[in-house]
Design a protein around this motif. Structure first.
Motif: not given
Lengths: 474, 474
Positions: A139-144, A146, B104-106, B115, B118-119, B123, B319-320
């Motif tokens: 799920p986080w890839s959609t942000l990373e 971008l 962008k970094s977690r 946003f 995303p979880t 999905l 999202p995504g």
């Protein structure tokens, strides 16, 4: 006469007399060597000679085939020396939309279409990749991801560049919604409303529309069916004007099919580098070559990061997936930012699916089949043009892609022809679609990317009759 | 004191004394009626009264909950009466990109993000729809759906409009690569470089960037956290200028969270209709309401086809996936054509997957959960703002979405704060991102769409300390 020359002459004879026909496969080197009792190298040299004469053509990992060029063929069109290279505002959209709208129905024979038959693609294999990769999506890839796009996909694309001898880093690649978006983003990165941009003549109408929408002015430079853009005229234009970019298709140009020779690509890049004019290189047909290897792109000669190389999977792998990219050199950041403010990113599951498909192999095999299919279709369509179109018709003989550019006798108006043909369920792409000046009124682009069968043959026959009838009335 | 008033007072007491806390669920009407031996209608009336006082809030199909507003809350920000409504060129991108890059970094606490977590989205259910629909995809659909998009998806979207009381035909809907593309296409359909466009102040920075990229000029009209755009000022601007469009967020505006009351939406549309100025309505947060029903859009009051309603699934479902749309009224054809010359179409499998998901039900249930989650997060974040931020801090109390707009004491510069915070792994969205004039220097947008836990609480505490330290040094 040397031994290999004699052998070549012998084969040439059987082609000329029709013993061997367009699309026939020649015996393998081993077979021919055994059956004729000559050394393999003699066979090789004979085949090279026939290839140089245009009678046969090698297909990657498949052998040699009799080409369309070996039979009676229409002459090739001449370079359009009269193109007017003054800058102009562009207004071609109405016509383009009219033609595009006409090919949406399955009942229309799509000679005017920009797309090949959509069933020629490995849709079930892609569906498998889609199903498995969407389940694993982080799920986080959609942000990373971008702006730049899926990291795996960018790596796969970089690997393909590498196998073509080009070192492109994944972080120079921006994934886009098809090549059309890539080209638009590259344009936005270097040109502002009112600026001028050099395009080919005839040009892909998408370039004309992009310029029109962005309020840019076009400088059209004549383009040769075999040599690509006229470099002498280009040099004059660069001296005289201050264009903000040059937008070209170097490989199998749409609509001409021209494949710019390597040394001319190099000259082009050197010339643009001297004037510091960026090149937007549209290379969506590069994978669809009929020869032995992928033609190089102008990007290969770029030492200054001035070439933005744009391509996609829409014409060669996954139509409808809408995934393309730009390898944008020194403009990479600007392109990514532009992406961020327009569409943010391409569909994440779709990107992941393509990355999965590419990593699993099978793409090259699919491409080989597709190239052979288009080469076969080209032969068949070209023979039909000879058979059904009037004398005085000229046609390009591209070494890749799926378009013929056909020049009809002067008196024929292809805009009228388009309207008559569409009433009969046949679409064509009339010449004026491909020029800001609405030139090329006696030309048309013919899509041969759809199966050659009774229906397509009948449609070409009808088209030929329409043209002949028009000829009689003028 | 009537019976229901007495009951309301009793409950209000247990809230004030902390017996019941923010987020606690009140007994159902049936339970309360039995346990207190009063009629159900008395309970209803008591609950209505408490709701009117802002102490409790109904959640769709779930009952009544103690609101954040029932505890000690920061005061709300005032309307910004000083906004300068002269037209100006826009140049906000550098700052925006800096902030976007930082999240962008977690490892960064994403208070500055646009946003939500995303979880929070279904999905796996979406993946199922994707896997099944991509296998069934008709290859020809990729051509037939060009420009307008997947017919099933457009029908599903029209059905959702219908269930919200809006009659929109599927052929008024153009599917896009997210709402951002829809907004850009609508803008391109009505404005050319050099034209002026009315936006809110503060405005979504994406609108500022779109204007900047398209060479458009912004007229910023002050916007109230509860009432939305100032209609009196808007009227003056319309009298004085010739704007080509008005671009607003009517529901849970980004960054303010304002929900324009229905009668003001109607007044807005009537006013714009008088001046024949099209409205680009960005409604991406409309589904994220905390009340009983979806707020209406301005589009509902449109009689002349002047409202282009844009939305997407990016904030509420997928999202995504990058699927949005415009219901563009009289501009539908222009928008579709603009789409055709920029990105042609959105990803076909992604569109098919969403159409499948929507047709199978489950979306409403997911939305209810998501709304409740955001409402809970809002309470928790707001309490923490009271606890950790200095006196003099003001905050909006939006009835939906996932943003707080926080006004800090005058002396605080949020651009500096952003730089200090990001060094500590905390991102914020400083006020100047939301204005062509770089105003709102003491404001920031705070994203509460991520779980309230030890990490987020700690980050807010650190942020509070940074603010207090800055206050002492000025």
């Amino acid at each position: 006469m040397k031994r290999y020359e004699a052998l070549a002459e012998e084969i040439a004879d059987s082609i000329r007399t029709g013993v061997m026909k367009t699309g026939d496969r020649l015996p393998s080197v081993r077979q021919a060597s055994t059956s004729r009792n000559v050394s393999p190298s003699t066979v090789f040299e004979a085949y090279y000679l026939l290839e140089a004469r245009g009678l046969i053509r090698a297909r990657e990992r498949s052998g040699y085939y009799v080409t369309a060029g070996s039979q009676k063929l229409p002459p090739e069109p001449e370079i359009n020396l009269h193109a007017d290279t003054r800058t102009k505002a562009v207004d071609v959209s109405e016509l383009v939309f009219e033609v595009l709208e006409s090919i949406k129905s399955r009942d229309v024979t799509p000679f005017g279409s920009a797309f090949p038959d959509p069933t020629l693609f490995p849709l079930q294999r892609l569906a498998k990749s889609m199903a498995s990769s969407v389940r694993k999506m982080d799920p986080w890839s959609t942000l990373e991801d971008l702006a730049f796009g899926n990291a795996n996909l960018r790596r796969q694309i970089a690997l393909r560049y590498l196998s073509d001898g080009l070192q492109i880093q994944p972080d120079e690649i921006v994934i886009t919604n098809g090549a059309m978006e890539a080209l638009n983003l590259c344009l936005a990165a270097v040109a502002r409303p009112g600026d001028s941009v050099i395009i080919e003549s005839p040009a892909f109408y998408g370039a004309l529309q992009a310029l029109e929408r962005a309020g840019l002015r076009a400088i059209e430079v004549p383009t040769h069916p075999r040599q690509g853009i006229d470099l002498a005229v280009l040099a004059q234009v660069l001296e005289r004007s201050r264009p903000k970019a040059c937008w070209l298709m170097t490989n199998f140009q749409n609509p001409l099919g021209s494949l710019m020779p390597d040394e001319r690509k190099q000259e082009l890049v050197e010339m643009l580098t001297r004037f510091e004019v960026p090149l937007i290189e549209d290379d969506v047909y590069g994978e669809l070559y009929f020869g032995n290897k992928r033609p190089v792109s102008a990007k290969a000669f770029d030492t200054m990061g001035l070439v933005m190389h744009c391509s996609s999977f829409s014409k060669c792998l996954a139509p409808g997936y809408r995934i393309g990219w730009a390898a944008a050199g020194r403009y990479t950041q600007s392109v990514a930012r532009c992406k961020m403010t327009t569409t943010l990113a391409a569909s994440a599951p779709t990107q992941a699916a393509l990355a999965d498909y590419l990593s699993k192999g099978g793409y090259d095999k699919h491409l080989r089949q597709l190239r052979n299919t288009f080469a076969d279709y080209q032969s068949a369509y070209m023979q039909a043009v000879v058979k059904y179109f009037p004398a005085g018709t000229r046609s390009t003989r591209p070494d890749g892609g799926y378009f013929l550019w056909i020049e009809l006798p002067d008196a024929i108006d292809t805009l009228e022809l388009h309207r008559q043909a569409i009433a009969l369920g046949i679409s064509i792409a009339p010449g004026p679609m491909f020029s800001a000046q609405r030139g090329f009124r006696n030309c048309m682009r013919l899509n041969y990317g759809h199966p050659w069968n009774g229906r397509t043959e009948e449609a070409l026959k009808v088209l030929g009759k329409l043209i002949q009838a028009k000829q009689r009335t003028v």
